[in-house]
Design an enzyme around this catalytic site. Sequence first.
Site, PDB file in Angstrom:
ATOM      1  N   LYS A  97      52.882  31.635  29.572  1.00 33.76           N
ATOM      2  CA  LYS A  97      52.217  32.795  28.977  1.00 33.76           C
ATOM      3  C   LYS A  97      52.667  34.051  29.711  1.00 33.76           C
ATOM      4  O   LYS A  97      52.528  34.147  30.941  1.00 33.76           O
ATOM      5  CB  LYS A  97      50.700  32.657  29.126  1.00 33.76           C
ATOM      6  CG  LYS A  97      49.992  32.258  27.843  1.00 33.76           C
ATOM      7  CD  LYS A  97      48.499  32.293  28.075  1.00 33.76           C
ATOM      8  CE  LYS A  97      47.730  32.177  26.793  1.00 33.76           C
ATOM      9  NZ  LYS A  97      46.283  32.242  27.032  1.00 33.76           N
TER      10      LYS A  97
HETATM   11  O1  G3P Z   1      43.268  32.607  24.262  1.00 32.30           O
HETATM   12  C1  G3P Z   1      42.819  33.799  24.822  1.00 32.30           C
HETATM   13  C2  G3P Z   1      41.410  33.699  25.168  1.00 32.30           C
HETATM   14  O2  G3P Z   1      41.237  32.869  26.260  1.00 32.30           O
HETATM   15  C3  G3P Z   1      40.715  34.992  25.373  1.00 32.30           C
HETATM   16  O3  G3P Z   1      39.463  34.824  24.873  1.00 32.30           O
HETATM   17  O4  G3P Z   1      37.092  35.268  24.555  1.00 32.30           O
HETATM   18  O5  G3P Z   1      38.243  36.014  26.675  1.00 32.30           O
HETATM   19  O6  G3P Z   1      38.690  37.168  24.518  1.00 32.30           O
HETATM   20  P1  G3P Z   1      38.298  35.889  25.173  1.00 32.30           P
END
Ligand code: G3P
Length: 215
Positions: free
Chosen positions: A84
């Site tokens: 990533k």
């Molecule tokens: O895949 C990306 C994810 O982990 C981010 O999620 O909920 O932190 O925006 P969030």
Amino acid sequence: MLIFLDTANVDQISQAAKLGIVSGVTTNPTLMSREKAADYQATIKEICSIIPGPISAEVLVEGVQEMVEQARDISTWAPNVVIKIPATFAGLEATSVLAKDNIKVNLTLCFSLNQALLGALAGAAYVSPFVGRLDDIGHDGMQVVKDIVDVFQHYQLPTQVIAASIRHPQHCVAAAKAGAHIATVPYDVLMQMMRHPLTDIGVARFLADWQRISP
Ligand code: G3P
């Protein structure tokens, strides 16, 4: 649309793997810190051994050379690891370098069609538009996913679109309708995707009806 699990929790990954529908896993430094997974390499290797599909592990440095070096190291941890890389200028340059070495990159923290397009041109195997975080600031996150899918299809770009930052089951419905190749979902959202109260009521009623006439 394939389902990836968006977590670094090894127990959740093992549990979900039993369902036979998880094709990959995405992690990020926040998810790792939530699990207090200080041994990064050991945790990623363990996840890679549980799920045979693509496992995204994020670089923990900035700067092109630093990202490339760390990505090259992480790519030796397991054959199914994907790196990533954030959608920055440095990330774009690092992606170009890594793609030429056939190291698979998942362009993360992607919030626009332009970022996704440049990532695809740099050779990223995946781009991850963050739906929930766009919704959080009043944008339409799923429209960005749809635009990316449409443009990649129009120009026949091989980069796959991962709908990320998924917060609830309706995001999964919308991601599938938008044509996302993959949705990466937290464990609790995966559980919610399968549950339906009418299924539970139906199962209970079928069993009760059968028991009334069974000897
Ligand atoms: O895949 C990306 C994810 O982990 C981010 O999620 O909920 O932190 O925006 P969030």
